[in-house]
Structures are given as structure tokens and as C-alpha cells.
Write an enzyme that holds these catalytic residues in place. Structure first.
Site, PDB file in Angstrom:
ATOM      1  N   ASP A  84     -16.841 -57.972  12.761  1.00 20.29           N
ATOM      2  CA  ASP A  84     -16.467 -58.423  14.107  1.00 20.29           C
ATOM      3  C   ASP A  84     -16.849 -59.897  14.286  1.00 20.29           C
ATOM      4  OD1 ASP A  84     -16.462 -58.939  16.960  1.00 20.29           O
ATOM      5  OD2 ASP A  84     -16.546 -56.785  17.295  1.00 20.29           O
TER       6      ASP A  84
ATOM      7  N   HIS B  49     -12.536 -57.543  15.985  1.00 18.18           N
ATOM      8  CA  HIS B  49     -12.963 -57.257  17.352  1.00 18.18           C
ATOM      9  C   HIS B  49     -11.822 -56.585  18.106  1.00 18.18           C
ATOM     10  CE1 HIS B  49     -15.552 -57.734  20.858  1.00 18.18           C
ATOM     11  NE2 HIS B  49     -14.474 -58.091  21.546  1.00 18.18           N
TER      12      HIS B  49
ATOM     13  N   SER C 241     -15.400 -53.893  24.336  1.00 17.17           N
ATOM     14  CA  SER C 241     -16.141 -55.148  24.318  1.00 17.17           C
ATOM     15  C   SER C 241     -17.143 -55.179  25.472  1.00 17.17           C
ATOM     16  CB  SER C 241     -15.152 -56.315  24.360  1.00 17.17           C
ATOM     17  OG  SER C 241     -15.787 -57.525  24.014  1.00 17.17           O
TER      18      SER C 241
END
Length: 334
Positions: free
Chosen positions: A268, A296, A140
Site C-alpha cells: 500500500d 491502496h 481507508s
């Protein structure tokens, strides 16, 4: 379009993929040793490793960069560490400044384009372990930082290979995506965590005097507001637009010269599909594995009753192809 990942039956939904690993992953915790590295600007970075690091050319060190408000205790980090140790890698997790429940010592904290800290820490690790190949994995926010770092360093990168998972490579598009629909729930949770971190820092009266107003709800209404009030002024950006432009890795991906794998899911809930690069937007050293599903930092395959955390096999498999490459010796000063 990668066909290598297929979601577990019953876990095809983007939110289930995202949340299932957080709440249903087995809980044995990998204990780590924490080492503090004093930074040149008077702060410090925490590095967590399951064992003392040794200079061994046969055992590469994988530096892990966590996501927003993450830490060594994040489920994806706890899952990756044993997977790498089983493959005879060394592994260490860098906490971005102020993460892990311990406030950092300066008003500034960390952000999605903060490539200077891992770059500096990599230099310290190369001095400590000159013969040990260095690799990196970023999740991320940490994935965007990693890709930006790779691109900025170019041929001077100390890394032999890298993997970025669910990286917000276009921060402006991602700020819009997470401020829509059910994704606002994730935004609310992350902003609450950021606010709590800032309040811990504000326990120091000297630092509290340098922080924007923590009691103004408008500063925490969404990420754009937060970045305008906190991230931009605390880290040398004009405003959130300037920050999103200068900190996004997507425009830089053509400059990456080390083998890199980008793993991403179109569904996502944090990241707009327009943020995903096309093959023509990356260098020949970058491999894109884009799946339709995965959420995600999810990518749960297998079955609902016997889930397989696909990232924990895919990441070591990719790094294994470069395990025997001699570690680059030059450290970029960018």
C-alpha cells in the site's frame, strides 16, 4: 498472509493497483437518494441510498464509510453498491461532514478518528429500522473510523459484522509513509482536495473567520503540517501527535467483539507496513487478510483486459457468513 488475492497480470505494481480502478472501472453510476440527518450539535449528515430503506430482518443494511475526501461517487463505493444489492442487502453511504461537494454548517469537519458521527447515525438508523441487522464497510480513513468505533463500543456495538479495507491504523506511521517517494503525489492531490473543500466552506463569512489561514502554503506542505494547522485545533486535539495517538485504531483492536475482517496490502503506497497489526494485536473476532500486493483500495485481479475487482466479491462473501445473525439491540453511548 492471505493467498486469496492475486493481482492481474501486468498490474502487480502498487501504483497501478491503486490507480487502475479509478480510471478504468466501468462508469454506470448507481443513482441514490440523499437524506439529511440533523445532528445534535447543529450540523447535518448526508446518507445516500439507492432505494428507500425498509425494516426487513431478511435484508441487512450495510453502512458504507468512504475514505478521505471520498463520497458516494468514489469508484470503490460505486462498485460495492451493486455487488451488495445483487446479494439482497440494503446499502447506504454516509458522507462525512463536508464531503460530497456540500460544505457542512460548522467550523469542524471530519477526521480519521471521527467515530462519534457513524455511531450517532447508527443509533438513528436502529430507531428507524429496529428489526434490520446493521453491518458496515469502511475504506481507508473510513476503515480506521470503523475499527475505532467497533473497539470503543465493544459488546455495545450495534453492528453484526464489519469490513475495513486499507485502513491507516497507525496514523503517525502513515503520515510518514505518504510524505516519501512517489507517495507524495497522492499526498499533494489529497491536500489540494482538502484545501478546495475548506475554500467552499470559507464562502460563509462566519465560518471563514473561524478557519486557520488557507493562504499559507506551509499549512498544506504535508499531512503533518495540515493536521497541526487544521485537524487538531478544529477537533479538540492538542497537536498532530495528540491526534495521531488518540485517533489511531491499531492500539484498540483487541477490544473488538463483533466479527470483523481487515483487508490490507503490504505494498500500500499510503500506509507504512508497520501500521499493519499482527494477529496477537487483534481480538479473536478479527480476521486479518494481508496480501503482498493490492495497493491502496485496489485489489484488481483477473487480467488487464478483463479485470476483476476482488473486493466486490470478498466483502459480500464475508458479510454473508453473518447475514442471519440477529441484530444487536443495545447502542453504546460512548
Amino acid at each position: 498472509m492471505s493467498k486469496k488475492f492475486a493481482p492481474a497480470a501486468g498490474l502487480g505494481n502498487r501504483h497501478l493497483q491503486t490507480l487502475f480502478p479509478r480510471f478504468h472501472r466501468p462508469k454506470p453510476r448507481v443513482e441514490t437518494l440523499r437524506t439529511w440527518y440533523p445532528t445534535p450539535d447543529g450540523d447535518r449528515l448526508a446518507l445516500h441510498a439507492p432505494a428507500a430503506l425498509v425494516d426487513d430482518p431478511q435484508r441487512p443494511l450495510v453502512l458504507v464509510l468512504h475514505g478521505l475526501e471520498g463520497s458516494v461517487d468514489s469508484p470503490y463505493v460505486q462498485g460495492l453498491m451493486p455487488a451488495l444489492l445483487e446479494r439482497h442487502y440494503q446499502v447506504a453511504v454516509m458522507h462525512f461532514r463536508g464531503c460530497g461537494g456540500v460544505p457542512n454548517q460548522l467550523a469542524r469537519a471530519y477526521h480519521s478518528g471521527d467515530s462519534d458521527d457513524p455511531r450517532w447515525l447508527a443509533g438513528e438508523l436502529k430507531k428507524q429500522l429496529p428489526n434490520t441487522p446493521l453491518m458496515a464497510v469502511g475504506y481507508s480513513l473510513g476503515g480506521n473510523v470503523l475499527l475505532k468505533w467497533l473497539a470503543e463500543d465493544g459488546e455495545g456495538s450495534p453492528l453484526t459484522a464489519a469490513v475495513a479495507v486499507s485502513a491507516p491504523m497507525d496514523l503517525s506511521a502513515c503520515s510518514r509513509r505518504i510524505d516519501s517517494g512517489l507517495s507524495r503525489l497522492y499526498q499533494r492531490h489529497l491536500l489540494a482536495s482538502l484545501k478546495a473543500s475548506l475554500r467552499r466552506k470559507a464562502a460563509n463569512p462566519q465560518l471563514a473567520a473561524t478557519l486557520p489561514n488557507l493562504d499559507d502554503p506551509q499549512n498544506f506542505r504535508n499531512f503533518r503540517q495540515f493536521d497541526n494547522a487544521f485537524t487538531a485545533p478544529m477537533h479538540g486535539f492538542r497537536d498532530s501527535d495528540d491526534y495521531y495517538t488518540r485517533a489511531s485504531s491499531k492500539p484498540l483492536l483487541k477490544h473488538i467483539t463483533r466479527p470483523a475482517l481487515i483487508i490490507h496490502a503490504i505494498d500500500d503506497p499510503f500506509i507504512c507496513p508497520s501500521a499493519i497489526p499482527h494477529k496477537r494485536e487483534v481480538s479473536a473476532q478479527v480476521q486479518l487478510e494481508i496480501s503482498k500486493q493490492g495497493g491502496h483500495v485496489g485489489f484488481v485481479s483477473g487480467s488487464l483486459w478483463r479485470p476483476h475487482y476482488w473486493l466486490e466479491s470478498r466483502i459480500p462473501d464475508f458479510l454473508a457468513d453473518y447475514k442471519d445473525i440477529q441484530s444487536p439491540g443495545k447502542i453504546s453511548a460512548v
